[in-house]
Motif scaffolding. Structure first.
Motif, PDB file in Angstrom:
ATOM      1  N   ASP A  39      31.520  40.659  36.436  1.00  0.00           N
ATOM      2  CA  ASP A  39      32.125  41.716  36.156  1.00  0.00           C
ATOM      3  C   ASP A  39      33.176  41.382  37.322  1.00  0.00           C
ATOM      4  O   ASP A  39      33.642  41.788  38.700  1.00  0.00           O
ATOM      5  CB  ASP A  39      31.954  42.861  36.079  1.00  0.00           C
ATOM      6  N   GLN A  40      33.939  40.685  36.528  1.00  0.00           N
ATOM      7  CA  GLN A  40      35.460  40.246  37.606  1.00  0.00           C
ATOM      8  C   GLN A  40      36.945  40.759  36.346  1.00  0.00           C
ATOM      9  O   GLN A  40      37.009  40.472  35.363  1.00  0.00           O
ATOM     10  CB  GLN A  40      35.747  38.794  38.035  1.00  0.00           C
ATOM     11  N   PRO A  41      36.955  42.196  36.474  1.00  0.00           N
ATOM     12  CA  PRO A  41      38.291  42.776  35.660  1.00  0.00           C
ATOM     13  C   PRO A  41      39.297  41.434  35.101  1.00  0.00           C
ATOM     14  O   PRO A  41      39.197  41.197  36.754  1.00  0.00           O
ATOM     15  CB  PRO A  41      38.333  44.200  36.539  1.00  0.00           C
ATOM     16  N   ALA A  42      39.956  41.752  34.377  1.00  0.00           N
ATOM     17  CA  ALA A  42      41.009  40.797  33.649  1.00  0.00           C
ATOM     18  C   ALA A  42      42.079  41.520  34.025  1.00  0.00           C
ATOM     19  O   ALA A  42      42.340  42.396  33.226  1.00  0.00           O
ATOM     20  CB  ALA A  42      40.773  40.085  32.892  1.00  0.00           C
ATOM     21  N   THR A  43      43.269  40.617  34.440  1.00  0.00           N
ATOM     22  CA  THR A  43      44.124  41.264  35.161  1.00  0.00           C
ATOM     23  C   THR A  43      45.683  40.849  33.070  1.00  0.00           C
ATOM     24  O   THR A  43      45.388  40.343  32.791  1.00  0.00           O
ATOM     25  CB  THR A  43      44.696  41.400  35.337  1.00  0.00           C
ATOM     26  N   VAL A  44      45.602  42.373  32.480  1.00  0.00           N
ATOM     27  CA  VAL A  44      46.444  41.708  31.063  1.00  0.00           C
ATOM     28  C   VAL A  44      48.025  41.308  31.629  1.00  0.00           C
ATOM     29  O   VAL A  44      48.075  41.483  30.833  1.00  0.00           O
ATOM     30  CB  VAL A  44      45.802  43.003  30.371  1.00  0.00           C
ATOM     31  N   ARG A  45      48.397  42.690  32.865  1.00  0.00           N
ATOM     32  CA  ARG A  45      49.152  41.890  32.726  1.00  0.00           C
ATOM     33  C   ARG A  45      49.264  42.546  34.954  1.00  0.00           C
ATOM     34  O   ARG A  45      48.582  43.100  34.966  1.00  0.00           O
ATOM     35  CB  ARG A  45      50.168  43.058  32.883  1.00  0.00           C
ATOM     36  N   GLY A  46      49.974  41.659  35.509  1.00  0.00           N
ATOM     37  CA  GLY A  46      50.154  42.118  36.500  1.00  0.00           C
ATOM     38  C   GLY A  46      49.048  41.512  37.658  1.00  0.00           C
ATOM     39  O   GLY A  46      48.554  40.397  37.019  1.00  0.00           O
ATOM     40  N   GLY A  47      48.712  41.633  38.967  1.00  0.00           N
ATOM     41  CA  GLY A  47      47.553  40.874  39.556  1.00  0.00           C
ATOM     42  C   GLY A  47      46.409  41.344  40.306  1.00  0.00           C
ATOM     43  O   GLY A  47      46.656  42.837  39.108  1.00  0.00           O
ATOM     44  N   TRP A  48      45.490  41.339  41.011  1.00  0.00           N
ATOM     45  CA  TRP A  48      44.522  41.756  41.047  1.00  0.00           C
ATOM     46  C   TRP A  48      44.620  42.656  42.516  1.00  0.00           C
ATOM     47  O   TRP A  48      45.787  43.390  43.066  1.00  0.00           O
ATOM     48  CB  TRP A  48      43.610  41.061  41.008  1.00  0.00           C
ATOM     49  N   VAL A  49      44.058  44.006  43.289  1.00  0.00           N
ATOM     50  CA  VAL A  49      44.047  45.148  44.141  1.00  0.00           C
ATOM     51  C   VAL A  49      44.634  43.589  44.844  1.00  0.00           C
ATOM     52  O   VAL A  49      44.117  42.911  45.576  1.00  0.00           O
ATOM     53  CB  VAL A  49      42.396  45.608  44.022  1.00  0.00           C
ATOM     54  N   ARG A  50      45.308  44.482  45.451  1.00  0.00           N
ATOM     55  CA  ARG A  50      45.836  44.483  47.471  1.00  0.00           C
ATOM     56  C   ARG A  50      45.747  45.675  48.281  1.00  0.00           C
ATOM     57  O   ARG A  50      45.915  47.159  47.843  1.00  0.00           O
ATOM     58  CB  ARG A  50      47.106  43.313  47.484  1.00  0.00           C
ATOM     59  N   GLU A  51      45.899  44.919  48.792  1.00  0.00           N
ATOM     60  CA  GLU A  51      46.136  46.803  49.855  1.00  0.00           C
ATOM     61  C   GLU A  51      47.395  47.625  49.731  1.00  0.00           C
ATOM     62  O   GLU A  51      48.259  46.886  49.473  1.00  0.00           O
ATOM     63  CB  GLU A  51      46.371  46.959  51.594  1.00  0.00           C
ATOM     64  N   GLY A  52      47.040  48.774  49.614  1.00  0.00           N
ATOM     65  CA  GLY A  52      48.686  49.367  48.933  1.00  0.00           C
ATOM     66  C   GLY A  52      48.521  49.572  47.205  1.00  0.00           C
ATOM     67  O   GLY A  52      49.882  50.100  46.287  1.00  0.00           O
ATOM     68  N   GLY A  53      47.504  48.549  46.806  1.00  0.00           N
ATOM     69  CA  GLY A  53      48.025  48.200  45.569  1.00  0.00           C
ATOM     70  C   GLY A  53      46.676  48.749  44.467  1.00  0.00           C
ATOM     71  O   GLY A  53      45.927  47.454  44.473  1.00  0.00           O
ATOM     72  N   ALA A  54      46.957  49.029  43.523  1.00  0.00           N
ATOM     73  CA  ALA A  54      45.448  49.469  42.569  1.00  0.00           C
ATOM     74  C   ALA A  54      45.588  48.922  41.558  1.00  0.00           C
ATOM     75  O   ALA A  54      47.123  48.949  40.755  1.00  0.00           O
ATOM     76  CB  ALA A  54      46.153  50.841  42.547  1.00  0.00           C
ATOM     77  N   VAL A  55      44.734  48.635  40.219  1.00  0.00           N
ATOM     78  CA  VAL A  55      44.681  48.176  39.741  1.00  0.00           C
ATOM     79  C   VAL A  55      44.303  49.734  38.213  1.00  0.00           C
ATOM     80  O   VAL A  55      43.063  49.723  38.723  1.00  0.00           O
ATOM     81  CB  VAL A  55      44.143  46.572  39.252  1.00  0.00           C
ATOM     82  N   VAL A  56      45.086  49.578  37.642  1.00  0.00           N
ATOM     83  CA  VAL A  56      44.198  50.958  36.009  1.00  0.00           C
ATOM     84  C   VAL A  56      44.367  49.897  34.998  1.00  0.00           C
ATOM     85  O   VAL A  56      44.344  49.149  34.381  1.00  0.00           O
ATOM     86  CB  VAL A  56      45.540  51.162  36.031  1.00  0.00           C
ATOM     87  N   GLU A  57      42.823  50.789  34.182  1.00  0.00           N
ATOM     88  CA  GLU A  57      41.953  50.240  33.606  1.00  0.00           C
ATOM     89  C   GLU A  57      43.275  50.632  31.718  1.00  0.00           C
ATOM     90  O   GLU A  57      44.185  51.668  31.917  1.00  0.00           O
ATOM     91  CB  GLU A  57      40.769  50.848  33.119  1.00  0.00           C
ATOM     92  N   ALA A  58      43.076  49.929  31.499  1.00  0.00           N
ATOM     93  CA  ALA A  58      43.924  49.189  30.967  1.00  0.00           C
ATOM     94  C   ALA A  58      44.176  50.483  29.122  1.00  0.00           C
ATOM     95  O   ALA A  58      45.654  50.466  29.153  1.00  0.00           O
ATOM     96  CB  ALA A  58      44.329  47.983  29.630  1.00  0.00           C
ATOM     97  N   ALA A  59      43.148  50.998  28.582  1.00  0.00           N
ATOM     98  CA  ALA A  59      43.132  52.281  28.200  1.00  0.00           C
ATOM     99  C   ALA A  59      43.760  53.664  28.359  1.00  0.00           C
ATOM    100  O   ALA A  59      44.227  54.376  28.149  1.00  0.00           O
ATOM    101  CB  ALA A  59      42.616  52.579  27.625  1.00  0.00           C
ATOM    102  N   PHE A  60      43.438  53.385  30.048  1.00  0.00           N
ATOM    103  CA  PHE A  60      43.940  55.191  31.430  1.00  0.00           C
ATOM    104  C   PHE A  60      45.505  54.541  31.653  1.00  0.00           C
ATOM    105  O   PHE A  60      46.167  55.550  31.306  1.00  0.00           O
ATOM    106  CB  PHE A  60      42.980  55.026  32.741  1.00  0.00           C
TER     107      PHE A  60
END
Length: 586
Positions: free
Chosen positions: A117-138
Motif C-alpha cells: 500500500d504505497q498510494p500513487a500520486t496522480v498529480r504532484g508528489g508524496w507527503v512532506r512536512e507541511g505538505g498533505a496528499v489528498v485522496e483523488a475522489a475527495f
C-alpha cells in the motif's frame, strides 16, 4: 446441403421483399440484445480500474485497524502473512478549504515508499512536512488542486499531491478507520461526535503530532489473497474483496438495472415479434401452399418460415454485442479515486454465446407455433387462401350492440383477434411496469446523491429504449389490425359507417387494450416487479416511496393518450381506404 441452401435463399429473398418488416424485427431483437450485452459486460469492465489501482499501489490484501500500535504489530508474524506496512497513526478531524468545512481521516505516513500500500500520486508528489496528499475522489469533491492551502485540525497545510489507494474505497464510500466512528448520510448537526462522510488525507508522521491519533492502521499481504475474507473476519480487518465491492457498488447496481431492462425488452420483443409473425404468416398462406405443391415437406416449409427470423436474430445478436460492448464504457464512469478507465471490455465467448442464444430464443419463441401451424395446413386450403371466418361471441355482440358505432366496431375488431388483443395488453403492461419501477427508483436515488447521476443514466437508457420499442409495438399491432380487417372495414363502410367512425374504431381497438394493460402494469405488474428487484438486491421496501395516486393516474392517462396518438395515422390510413379497392384486394 442443397436443402439448407434452398431454405437460406428463400429466407433471404423474402426478407428483401419485405424490408420494412425485417427492419422492425431487427430493431425489436436489437434492443433486447444490446441491453443484455451491457448488463453482462458492465460488471467486469467496472472492476478493471480497481485492479489497475491495486497493481499500481501494491494494494494490501487485508487492512487491520486497532486502538494501539502494539496489538497490530503481532499480526505481521501471523501465519499466512508475507508482507506488511505500518502500523500508521490515524486521526479524525476537520478540513477547511476557503469557505468549506468537511470531516476527514488523516493518516500519518513515512516519506519513504512501502512495499505494501504505497498510494500513487496522480498529480504532484508524496507527503512532506507541511505538505498533505489528498485522496483523488475527495479532492475532486472539494475542488482541490496541487498547491492549494488547506487547514487540518486548525493547522495549515499545502496540497502536495493528489493520490489514489486500493486499501480503502474512494470517497464517499471510504471505510471508517478512526476510533471515534463514522456515519454516512446523516445531517452534520446529528450525532456530532461521529465523522460525517469523511474523506481521506495522508500527511507526514511528524505533522500528525498536533492531532490526537485515535487508532492505528496496518496493511497486510497474504500468501493467498483469496483467503483475505476469512483472515479479515478472524482479525477484525477489511479484505480487499470488500473494498472492491464498495468501490464498484454503483457498477453492480448498474448491472442489476440493465438486467431488468433486458428482461423487460426481451418480453416486449416477443410480443412485437408475435404480432409481426402472425401478420406475415397470414400473408404467406398462398406461398406455403406453393411450397407444398412443389414437393416441400412440412419440415421444409417450417424451416423456410423460421429461417428468415433466425437470420434476423443472428444479425441482431451480432449488432447488439458490438453496440453493447462499445457502449458499456459510457455507462461505467469510474470514480476519480481509481486509476484508468473502463475502456472497451473484452468480449468473452460466454457473453457472445448467451446473447446469441437469447436472440435465437426470442425469435423461436415468437415464430415456432405459427410456423408449425402454417406448415401443417392443407395444401388446397393454403392455395385457395380463403379468409378465416370471424369468431362470434354472443355476449360480446349483445353487449356492444347498444354502444356508439365507433366503440361497437372497436369492441368487435378487438374480439375478432383475442390473441392479438392479449399481446397488446401484455406489451403495454410490460412498458408501464418498467416506467412504474423507474419512478420508484428515481425517488430512491433522490436520497442517494452520490450514486444518483450514474444510475439515472442507466434508468434513462433502458426507459427510453423500452418506450421506443413499445411505440413500435403499438404501430405494428395497429397496422396488422388494419390489414386484417380491411374487408370487414370496407363492409362496415358500405353499410353506412363513415371514414371518421372507422378511423376512430380502429384506433379505439388499440386504446381499450392499452387502458387495461396500463392498469395491470401499475398493479400488480409494477408492484410485483419492484418487489422482485428488492428481493434480488437485498434492499428494503421501507426505503422506497411508491408513486402517489396522481402519478399513477398521470401514467395511465399518458399511456392511453400516447397509444391513441401512435395509432391515429395507421388507423386513418385504414379507415379512409376506398371501399371498392378494399373489397377487390386479396
Amino acid at each position: 446441403m442443397g436443402r439448407l441452401l434452398l431454405v437460406c435463399r428463400l429466407a433471404v429473398r423474402d426478407l428483401r421483399r419485405r424490408r420494412v418488416e425485417a427492419a422492425l424485427l431487427l430493431v425489436a431483437i436489437l434492443a433486447a440484445t444490446t441491453t443484455l450485452t451491457l448488463a453482462l459486460v458492465v460488471r467486469d469492465a467496472a472492476g478493471d480500474p480497481y485492479q489497475n489501482t491495486r497493481h499500481a499501489t501494491h494494494g494490501p490484501d487485508v487492512v487491520s485497524i486497532g486502538m494501539q500500535a502494539d496489538e497490530l504489530t503481532g499480526l505481521a508474524r501471523t501465519e499466512g502473512v508475507v508482507g506488511h506496512s505500518g502500523p500508521f497513526p490515524v486521526a479524525g478531524t476537520k478540513i477547511k478549504t476557503g469557505t468549506r468545512t468537511a470531516d476527514v481521516q488523516v493518516v500519518g505516513r513515512d516519506r519513504e515508499p512501502t512495499t505494501v500500500d504505497q498510494p500513487a500520486t496522480v498529480r504532484g508528489g508524496w507527503v512532506r512536512e507541511g505538505g498533505a496528499v489528498v485522496e483523488a475522489a475527495f479532492a475532486a469533491e472539494l475542488g482541490l488542486h496541487v498547491g492549494d492551502r488547506i487547514a487540518l485540525g486548525g493547522k495549515p497545510f499545502e496540497v502536495a499531491g493528489i493520490g489514489v489507494t486500493a486499501a480503502i474505497a474512494p470517497y464517499p464510500a471510504a471505510s471508517c478507520i478512526t476510533a471515534g466512528g463514522c456515519v454516512s448520510g446523516a445531517a452534520p448537526g446529528e450525532l456530532p461526535h461521529l465523522l460525517h462522510d469523511p474523506g481521506l488525507i495522508w500527511v507526514a508522521r511528524p505533522d500528525l503530532d498536533g492531532m490526537a491519533a485515535g487508532s492505528y492502521l496496518m496493511n497486510l499481504r497474504l500468501a493467498d489473497p483469496a483467503q483475505a475474507p476469512a483472515f479479515a473476519e478472524a482479525h477484525h480487518g477489511t479484505a480487499w474483496q470488500s473494498v472492491l465491492a464498495d468501490a464498484t457498488e454503483v457498477a453492480g447496481d448498474t448491472r442489476i438495472l440493465l438486467m431488468i431492462g433486458a428482461w423487460l425488452l426481451g418480453l416486449l420483443a416477443v410480443a412485437s415479434l408475435s404480432v409481426l409473425v402472425g401478420g406475415r404468416m397470414a400473408d404467406q398462406t398462398r406461398r406455403v401452399g406453393l411450397l407444398k405443391a412443389a414437393g416441400g415437406t412440412p419440415g421444409v416449409v417450417a424451416a423456410v418460415l423460421l429461417a428468415e427470423y433466425l437470420l434476423v436474430a443472428v444479425v441482431a445478436a451480432a449488432a447488439g454485442l458490438a453496440l453493447g460492448t462499445l457502449t458499456a464504457p459510457l455507462l461505467i464512469q469510474p470514480t476519480a479515486g481509481l486509476i484508468g478507465s473502463a475502456g472497451t471490455p473484452a468480449l468473452t465467448p460466454a457473453t457472445a454465446g448467451l446473447v446469441t442464444a437469447a436472440a435465437l430464443g426470442v425469435a423461436v419463441l415468437a415464430t415456432l407455433v405459427p410456423a408449425l401451424r402454417a406448415a401443417r395446413s392443407s395444401t388446397v386450403d393454403a392455395l385457395a387462401d380463403t379468409p378465416r371466418p370471424p369468431r362470434r361471441v354472443g355476449w360480446i355482440i349483445a353487449a356492444s350492440a347498444r354502444l356508439p358505432v365507433p366503440l361497437l366496431l372497436a369492441v368487435r375488431v378487438a374480439a375478432r383477434r383475442p390473441r392479438r388483443a392479449a399481446l397488446a395488453v401484455a406489451g403495454v403492461a410490460i412498458t408501464v411496469s418498467g416506467v412504474y419501477v423507474a419512478l420508484i427508483l428515481n425517488a430512491v436515488l433522490d436520497t442517494q446523491p452520490d450514486r444518483a447521476a450514474a444510475l439515472r443514466e442507466v434508468l434513462l437508457v433502458w426507459t427510453v429504449i423500452l418506450l421506443c420499442l413499445a411505440a413500435v409495438n403499438a404501430v405494428v399491432i395497429t397496422w396488422a389490425t388494419v390489414l386484417d380487417n380491411r374487408h370487414a372495414s370496407a363492409l362496415a363502410r358500405a353499410l353506412g359507417a363513415t371514414p371518421r367512425e372507422m378511423t376512430a374504431a380502429l384506433s379505439a381497438a388499440q386504446v381499450l387494450p392499452a387502458l387495461l394493460g396500463a392498469v395491470i402494469g401499475v398493479f400488480p405488474g409494477g408492484f410485483l416487479l419492484f418487489v422482485a428487484i428488492v428481493a434480488i438486491t437485498g434492499g428494503s421496501r421501507d426505503a422506497a416511496t411508491l408513486p402517489s395516486l396522481w402519478q399513477v393516474s398521470a401514467l395511465v392517462l399518458a399511456t392511453v393518450v400516447g397509444v391513441a396518438a401512435l395509432t391515429a395515422v395507421p388507423a386513418r390510413l385504414g379507415g379512409r381506404r376506398p371501399v371498392a379497392e378494399a373489397l377487390r384486394s386479396p
